[in-house]
Scaffold this active site. Structure first.
Site, PDB file in Angstrom:
ATOM      1  N   ASP A   1       0.803  -1.228   0.000  1.00  0.00           N
ATOM      2  CA  ASP A   1       0.000   0.000   0.000  1.00  0.00           C
ATOM      3  C   ASP A   1       0.839   1.282   0.000  1.00  0.00           C
ATOM      4  O   ASP A   1       0.630   2.167   0.845  1.00  0.00           O
ATOM      5  CB  ASP A   1      -0.918   0.025   1.238  1.00  0.00           C
ATOM      6  CG  ASP A   1      -1.717  -1.252   1.417  1.00  0.00           C
ATOM      7  OD1 ASP A   1      -2.117  -1.851   0.404  1.00  0.00           O
ATOM      8  OD2 ASP A   1      -1.951  -1.648   2.575  1.00  0.00           O
TER       9      ASP A   1
ATOM     10  N   GLU B   1     -11.600  -0.593  -3.077  1.00  0.00           N
ATOM     11  CA  GLU B   1     -10.783  -0.043  -1.987  1.00  0.00           C
ATOM     12  C   GLU B   1      -9.624   0.753  -2.602  1.00  0.00           C
ATOM     13  O   GLU B   1      -9.553   0.951  -3.817  1.00  0.00           O
ATOM     14  CB  GLU B   1     -10.241  -1.161  -1.072  1.00  0.00           C
ATOM     15  CG  GLU B   1      -9.313  -2.135  -1.770  1.00  0.00           C
ATOM     16  CD  GLU B   1      -8.883  -3.316  -0.906  1.00  0.00           C
ATOM     17  OE1 GLU B   1      -9.345  -3.475   0.239  1.00  0.00           O
ATOM     18  OE2 GLU B   1      -8.065  -4.121  -1.410  1.00  0.00           O
TER      19      GLU B   1
HETATM   20  O1  FUB Z   1      -3.049  -3.649   3.584  1.00  0.00           O
HETATM   21  C1  FUB Z   1      -4.323  -4.104   3.946  1.00  0.00           C
HETATM   22  C2  FUB Z   1      -5.311  -3.851   2.876  1.00  0.00           C
HETATM   23  O2  FUB Z   1      -4.953  -4.540   1.691  1.00  0.00           O
HETATM   24  C3  FUB Z   1      -5.434  -2.425   2.420  1.00  0.00           C
HETATM   25  O3  FUB Z   1      -6.020  -1.575   3.335  1.00  0.00           O
HETATM   26  C4  FUB Z   1      -6.163  -2.648   1.164  1.00  0.00           C
HETATM   27  O4  FUB Z   1      -6.256  -1.544   0.335  1.00  0.00           O
HETATM   28  C5  FUB Z   1      -5.387  -3.788   0.568  1.00  0.00           C
HETATM   29  O5  FUB Z   1      -4.258  -3.358  -0.135  1.00  0.00           O
END
Ligand code: FUB
Length: 323
Positions: free
Chosen positions: A15, A223
């Site tokens: 991320d 997301e």
């Molecule tokens: O790193 C945990 C989660 O995985 C993140 O918050 C999401 O966006 C995905 O990348």
């Protein structure tokens, strides 16, 4: 083209959220570890305990790991899972925005501060009032106003907030003929520690002006929302989750609506895909991650960077995530 080599290999970081502070690139990633937590649809295996900050003077140069910038033991309200964070700078203070599950196992977004971009950061005692879900993105507009975008489906719990209060007993996504759920946005207060206004849903439309539907898994928001501006337009980019794409949509202001523009990055090794887009030393870059270094262990990711190209009409050239 992509720069196939991970930016660092001594630890796993996913991320990557990049910003230019004081003429240097700073990366705010998740610090991926394997705690043995089981792999579930809720994302229990993403069981991170702290954040590090990385920095570099030039793309392709040495990357510095500044060590632990914030640990879960220093966040009074947080119980587990420090997921994707982001940072902003205003008037001598750096602000780190981060999600974590509280003691009721509900994701909230907290804020921590430091006089240095690399931390250490001191967390506020409570999460941001009215915050929920995951993946904060701190965006500074041309007029100096700051906004926080956020949200994530499934394990990110966004679907549980459709009524305005937390309801764990809802389907992971709306019914087939319904619009997909959008990421959320709110302008930040002058003190950067809370929302200045009620949280709004960002609408994402197709090129005919119709809402992207919940079943349109190749285009619907899942997301990893990121907001940046280019040539007077606002670009909202995000992961499509179970179709493993990074895509983008274009709008005229931070609140949207945004019109779907195309694929930014094709699938990478690993289930998740996540990113940031930043201009540095006159070039545009995509920071992203994949799980190639860990042999495809999806919760152990590495940050990467590649140049990003806009066409004259403002569209973005798709990057091949498999290279
Ligand atoms: O790193 C945990 C989660 O995985 C993140 O918050 C999401 O966006 C995905 O990348």
């Amino acid at each position: 083209m992509t720069t196939a080599q991970p930016l660092v290999s001594h630890l796993y970081f996913g991320d990557p959220r990049a910003h230019v502070f004081d003429g240097k690139l700073y990366i705010y990633p998740s610090h991926d570890i394997d705690t043995g937590a089981p792999q579930t649809d809720e994302g229990d295996h993403f069981d991170m305990h702290d954040y590090h900050v990385l920095s570099l003077d030039r793309v392709g140069g040495e990357v510095t790991d500044h060590g632990v910038a914030l640990h879960i033991d220093g966040i009074p309200w947080a119980a587990r899972q420090l997921w994707s964070n982001d940072a902003a700078y205003k008037a001598g203070t750096y602000y780190l925005y981060f999600p974590a599950k509280d003691k009721q196992d509900i994701f909230r977004i907290g804020v921590a501060t430091s006089p240095s971009p690399s931390g250490p950061f001191t967390a506020e005692p409570e999460p941001i009032e009215g915050s929920f879900s995951i993946d904060p993105c701190a965006f500074e507009d041309h007029d100096g106003q700051f906004y926080l975008c956020f949200g994530g489906l499934w394990g990110g719990q966004l679907q549980r907030w459709q009524s305005g209060t937390y309801n764990p007993n809802v389907a992971p996504e709306p019914d087939a003929d319904q619009p997909a759920l959008g990421p959320r946005i709110a302008r930040l207060r002058d003190d950067m520690r809370g929302f200045a206004e009620p949280v709004r849903e960002i609408r994402i439309l197709d090129q005919q002006g119709n809402p992207i539907l919940a079943t349109d898994h190749a285009r619907r928001f899942f997301e990893a929302v990121w907001l940046h501006s280019y040539n007077g337009k606002y670009y909202l980019s995000y992961s499509t989750g179970d179709t493993h794409l990074l895509v983008y949509a274009v709008g005229d202001n931070p609140y949207g609506p945004f019109t779907y523009g195309g694929v930014l990055l094709t699938p990478v090794v690993g289930w998740t895909t996540h990113h940031s887009i930043v201009k540095f030393q006159e070039k545009w870059y995509l920071f992203y991650h994949d799980a190639s270094l860990s042999g495809g262990r999806t919760h152990l990711r590495s940050p990467k960077v590649t140049e990003l190209t806009y066409r004259p009409d403002g569209s973005i050239v798709t990057i091949d995530g498999s290279r």
